[in-house]
Design a protein around this motif. Structure first.
Motif, mmCIF file in Angstrom:
data_model
loop_
_atom_site.group_PDB
_atom_site.id
_atom_site.type_symbol
_atom_site.label_atom_id
_atom_site.label_comp_id
_atom_site.label_asym_id
_atom_site.label_seq_id
_atom_site.Cartn_x
_atom_site.Cartn_y
_atom_site.Cartn_z
ATOM 1 N N GLY A 289 38.632 60.862 5.360
ATOM 2 C CA GLY A 289 37.726 60.183 4.449
ATOM 3 C C GLY A 289 37.798 60.690 3.022
ATOM 4 O O GLY A 289 38.874 60.947 2.481
ATOM 5 N N ASP A 290 36.619 60.867 2.405
ATOM 6 C CA ASP A 290 36.557 61.313 1.015
ATOM 7 C C ASP A 290 37.061 62.735 0.849
ATOM 8 O O ASP A 290 37.485 63.112 -0.254
ATOM 9 C CB ASP A 290 35.122 61.206 0.496
ATOM 10 N N ALA A 291 36.999 63.550 1.905
ATOM 11 C CA ALA A 291 37.551 64.905 1.816
ATOM 12 C C ALA A 291 39.066 64.838 1.646
ATOM 13 O O ALA A 291 39.652 65.503 0.783
ATOM 14 C CB ALA A 291 37.184 65.697 3.065
ATOM 15 N N LYS A 292 39.718 64.021 2.443
ATOM 16 C CA LYS A 292 41.171 63.878 2.385
ATOM 17 C C LYS A 292 41.633 63.360 1.028
ATOM 18 O O LYS A 292 42.680 63.785 0.506
ATOM 19 C CB LYS A 292 41.640 62.931 3.487
ATOM 20 N N ASP A 293 40.864 62.451 0.424
ATOM 21 C CA ASP A 293 41.271 61.806 -0.823
ATOM 22 C C ASP A 293 40.910 62.605 -2.070
ATOM 23 O O ASP A 293 41.252 62.196 -3.186
ATOM 24 C CB ASP A 293 40.637 60.418 -0.917
ATOM 25 N N SER A 294 40.227 63.731 -1.909
ATOM 26 C CA SER A 294 39.800 64.525 -3.066
ATOM 27 C C SER A 294 40.989 65.109 -3.821
ATOM 28 O O SER A 294 41.972 65.550 -3.213
ATOM 29 C CB SER A 294 38.895 65.664 -2.591
ATOM 30 N N PRO A 295 40.922 65.152 -5.170
ATOM 31 C CA PRO A 295 42.002 65.773 -5.946
ATOM 32 C C PRO A 295 42.087 67.283 -5.723
ATOM 33 O O PRO A 295 43.094 67.899 -6.071
ATOM 34 C CB PRO A 295 41.632 65.434 -7.390
ATOM 35 N N LYS B 278 31.573 61.162 -1.114
ATOM 36 C CA LYS B 278 30.407 60.661 -0.395
ATOM 37 C C LYS B 278 30.332 61.245 1.017
ATOM 38 O O LYS B 278 31.289 61.788 1.544
ATOM 39 C CB LYS B 278 30.464 59.134 -0.310
ATOM 40 N N ALA B 279 29.166 61.077 1.646
ATOM 41 C CA ALA B 279 28.956 61.553 3.008
ATOM 42 C C ALA B 279 29.893 60.833 3.982
ATOM 43 O O ALA B 279 30.263 59.675 3.775
ATOM 44 C CB ALA B 279 27.499 61.313 3.420
ATOM 45 N N GLY B 280 30.260 61.538 5.040
ATOM 46 C CA GLY B 280 31.119 60.943 6.057
ATOM 47 C C GLY B 280 31.768 62.006 6.916
ATOM 48 O O GLY B 280 31.512 63.205 6.760
ATOM 49 N N VAL B 281 32.605 61.570 7.841
ATOM 50 C CA VAL B 281 33.366 62.508 8.683
ATOM 51 C C VAL B 281 34.401 63.187 7.800
ATOM 52 O O VAL B 281 35.245 62.529 7.195
ATOM 53 C CB VAL B 281 34.048 61.782 9.853
ATOM 54 N N LYS B 282 34.314 64.523 7.713
ATOM 55 C CA LYS B 282 35.209 65.221 6.785
ATOM 56 C C LYS B 282 36.458 65.776 7.463
ATOM 57 O O LYS B 282 37.491 65.923 6.826
ATOM 58 C CB LYS B 282 34.485 66.350 6.060
ATOM 59 N N ARG B 283 36.383 66.090 8.806
ATOM 60 C CA ARG B 283 37.563 66.646 9.455
ATOM 61 C C ARG B 283 37.431 66.558 10.969
ATOM 62 O O ARG B 283 36.334 66.485 11.526
ATOM 63 C CB ARG B 283 37.816 68.082 9.034
ATOM 64 N N VAL B 284 38.602 66.581 11.618
ATOM 65 C CA VAL B 284 38.703 66.683 13.071
ATOM 66 C C VAL B 284 39.553 67.911 13.365
ATOM 67 O O VAL B 284 40.588 68.130 12.723
ATOM 68 C CB VAL B 284 39.343 65.427 13.682
ATOM 69 N N ASP B 285 39.099 68.729 14.318
ATOM 70 C CA ASP B 285 39.789 69.985 14.627
ATOM 71 C C ASP B 285 40.253 70.033 16.073
ATOM 72 O O ASP B 285 39.542 69.609 16.992
ATOM 73 C CB ASP B 285 38.854 71.170 14.387
#
Length: 269
Positions: free
Chosen positions: A245-251, A212-219
């Motif tokens: 978020g959902d990026a971190k939890d992706s398989p 889902k949409a959301g903050v995907k990363r901090v650099d």
């Protein structure tokens, strides 16, 4: 995808110098009406160009725990006061006032190939696409805050927003920069790069996943440029992105910490 991420991570700065004016004898007034058309020779004198190359060490794709070294072009040009060309695209400063700048941008997204990594087998390719967007920034001395919104046309058809701050300092022959930013992405982008559909799950063996949409990363990133001569520059940069978020939890993601390092040499005209 790795190179596309590199373009986003590395702050390509233009330290260009004037090319120099063209000899007026080249275009006599009788042959070129500068009052009517404007004199392109004056425009050339305002070009600031930096060209170079380097190598970058970074993950195979966004979320990988395997790394690779790739060649990395360093290209930057400023034409006049408003038009800026870099490896990632073109930016035009529409409005500037008291440190505030509003800019329009055009560029591209390289997408992602299934064969970029063994981890991506069965997920298919994400096509390349064009990018249009805008940037608003405020600069006060060595400090700058900025916000950017970019829409990909084609490929993921996704929308990304970035908010960040940077600082720079020059000491003798060295130029130091530091940057921190956060990136938000919409459903289309997240589903393209981090989601796994039922068909992809059957082909890859990964669990089905809806991103889902959301903050995907901090650099966090920093660079140091050493001016060897008036024209030759050596630049090193390093940093890390932290998927969230959902990026971190992706398989698809094997490591949520995404470090990189880069070294390059460039020549400014």
């Amino acid at each position: 995808m790795a190179l596309a991420t590199a373009f986003m991570l590395f702050p390509v700065a233009a330290f260009g110098a004037d090319i120099g004016t063209v000899d007026a004898a080249v275009a006599p007034a009788a042959e070129f009406d500068s009052q009517r058309y404007g004199d392109f020779r004056d425009t050339l004198a305002n070009w600031k160009v930096t060209i170079g190359a380097g190598g970058i060490y970074l993950p195979e794709y966004e979320g990988s725990d395997k790394f690779e070294v790739k060649p990395f072009p360093l290209i930057s040009a400023t034409i006049g006061d408003r038009l800026h060309l870099e490896t990632t695209g073109i930016t035009y400063d529409v409005f500037s006032w008291e440190g505030f700048t509003l800019s329009a941008r055009g560029g591209y997204d390289l997408g992602r190939k299934e064969d970029d990594s063994d981890y991506l087998r069965g997920l298919g390719d994400i096509d390349a696409g064009g990018v249009v967007g805008g940037i608003i920034s405020y600069e006060a001395g060595p400090f700058e805050v900025y916000a950017a919104l970019n829409k990909t046309i084609g490929g993921s058809d996704g929308l990304q927003g970035t908010f960040g701050a940077r600082a720079s300092h020059r000491y003798e022959r060295f130029i130091f920069t530091a940057d921190v930013s956060g990136t938000w992405a919409d459903d289309k982008y997240m589903e393209s790069y981090f989601g796994v559909t039922s068909a992809q799950s059957a082909s890859s063996g990964l669990a089905q996943y809806d991103a889902k949409a959301g903050v995907k990363r901090v650099d966090f990133k920093a660079s140091v440029t050493y001016m060897m001569t008036k024209n030759w520059l050596v630049t090193g940069a390093a940093g890390a992105g932290f998927l969230m978020g959902d990026a971190k939890d992706s398989p698809i993601v094997k490591d949520d910490v995404q470090p990189f390092a880069m070294l390059g040499v460039s020549y400014k005209f």
